[in-house]
Design an enzyme around this catalytic site. Structure first.
Site, PDB file in Angstrom:
ATOM      1  N   GLU A  15       0.843  -1.206   0.000  1.00 50.83           N
ATOM      2  CA  GLU A  15       0.000   0.000   0.000  1.00 50.83           C
ATOM      3  C   GLU A  15       0.874   1.251   0.000  1.00 50.83           C
ATOM      4  O   GLU A  15       2.101   1.183   0.023  1.00 50.83           O
ATOM      5  CB  GLU A  15      -0.894   0.029   1.251  1.00 50.83           C
ATOM      6  CG  GLU A  15      -2.330  -0.430   1.031  1.00 50.83           C
ATOM      7  CD  GLU A  15      -3.187   0.582   0.276  1.00 50.83           C
ATOM      8  OE1 GLU A  15      -2.637   1.606  -0.187  1.00 50.83           O
ATOM      9  OE2 GLU A  15      -4.388   0.352   0.145  1.00 50.83           O
ATOM     10  N   ASN A 146     -10.023   5.278   1.970  1.00 47.86           N
ATOM     11  CA  ASN A 146      -8.913   4.977   1.077  1.00 47.86           C
ATOM     12  C   ASN A 146      -8.481   6.219   0.298  1.00 47.86           C
ATOM     13  O   ASN A 146      -8.136   7.222   0.875  1.00 47.86           O
ATOM     14  CB  ASN A 146      -9.248   3.784   0.187  1.00 47.86           C
ATOM     15  CG  ASN A 146      -8.826   2.466   0.818  1.00 47.86           C
ATOM     16  OD1 ASN A 146      -7.681   2.304   1.208  1.00 47.86           O
ATOM     17  ND2 ASN A 146      -9.749   1.536   0.957  1.00 47.86           N
ATOM     18  N   ASP A 194     -10.047   1.561  -4.455  1.00 50.29           N
ATOM     19  CA  ASP A 194      -9.113   1.577  -3.331  1.00 50.29           C
ATOM     20  C   ASP A 194      -8.285   2.866  -3.387  1.00 50.29           C
ATOM     21  O   ASP A 194      -8.826   3.937  -3.207  1.00 50.29           O
ATOM     22  CB  ASP A 194      -8.238   0.314  -3.385  1.00 50.29           C
ATOM     23  CG  ASP A 194      -7.558  -0.003  -2.073  1.00 50.29           C
ATOM     24  OD1 ASP A 194      -7.271   0.921  -1.307  1.00 50.29           O
ATOM     25  OD2 ASP A 194      -7.286  -1.195  -1.819  1.00 50.29           O
TER      26      ASP A 194
END
Length: 287
Positions: A15, A146, A194
């Protein structure tokens, strides 16, 4: 178009990818892996640091330092020394929650959301670290906060993944996030939105978890381009490289996938678009 592997390091949940123009390197994290990683574009070498807590995202700072949003709150990591220091605690009394995706706003302040580690998803806020060191809740009622992107200093695109929308809000320089202006419904696309980033034309590049793709969307929501990945779970994306013309994509490892060798690794492609420079954390007042 298809993305190709950029680094073979496999993470359970990659991420927070971000390009640090000053250092000439790309940063990203592994959340349950408790790792911060960086790729030096000039040498192609990868470095990493293991943390004792889960990070949710990071923002470049200066001199090889990055600001992390972790289970403890906002922490500064010196990647050269491998030392972290707490800048501001967040939800220290709620061990069932952790910080998730975030980014610097146009004023150099870092925002990051919090989320429940396990089900059920109890809604929580999006926090902002002020120059004074105070932490403000600026948007509430979020399940899995997100992607964030600012097309203009007074406008914020934000994703709360379960809604399968991308919401545009007013964004005052001070105080909480303003009213929602409009939304892009992306429920017709495979997967769940996302992380995301903007290009210089104001188009959104959005990673779709369980969708095996990053889609480029116009501000009106029209799909302009698609980057296909050989994995199910892209998580975040950012433009990087000296010309900001390479799109980097982090991914998560799904145990049921057939592509065991590459899920959870970092990918890249040249999509024919140019990104905007990443805003670095401005630091605390007087620091």
């Amino acid at each position: 178009m298809r993305a190709e592997p950029a680094d073979p390091t496999r993470l359970t949940l990659g991420e927070g990818v971000s390009w640090d123009a000053e250092a000439g390197r790309l940063h990203w994290i592994g959340i349950p892996d408790r790792r911060v990683l960086w790729l030096d574009e000039a040498t192609g070498r990868t470095g990493s640091h293991r943390l004792d807590v889960m990070p949710g995202t990071l923002a470049p700072y200066r001199d090889g330092q990055v600001l992390l949003a972790t289970e403890r709150g906002f922490e500064l990591l010196d990647t050269a020394q491998g030392v972290t220091s707490l800048v501001a605690a967040v939800e220290g009394d709620r061990p069932e929650r952790r910080m998730n995706d975030g980014k610097c706003d146009p004023y150099g302040r870092v925002l990051a959301g919090t989320m429940q580690i396990d089900e059920p998803r109890v809604p929580g806020p999006l926090y902002r670290l002020e120059p004074t060191g105070e932490v403000l809740a600026v948007l509430d009622g979020l399940a899995i906060p997100n992607g964030l992107a600012w097309p203009e200093p007074d406008r914020l695109w934000h994703i709360d993944s379960p809604t399968r929308r991308i919401d545009l809000y007013e964004y005052p320089e001070r105080g909480p996030v303003g009213p929602r202006i409009r939304s892009l419904d992306v429920s017709h696309l495979p997967g769940v939105p996302d992380g995301m980033t903007l290009d210089t034309d104001g188009n959104l590049w959005v990673a779709f978890w369980d969708g095996s793709a990053v889609h480029c969307l116009s501000p009106a929501g029209r799909v302009l381009a698609t980057v296909e990945l050989p994995v199910r779970r892209p998580t975040s994306c950012a433009f990087g490289g000296p010309g900001l013309d390479t799109l980097f994509v982090t991914t998560a490892h799904a145990s049921a996938d057939a592509e065991q060798a590459v899920s959870g690794t970092l990918f890249r492609c040249a999509p024919g678009a140019t990104g905007r420079p990443a805003q670095c954390w401005a630091g605390l007042s007087g620091r």
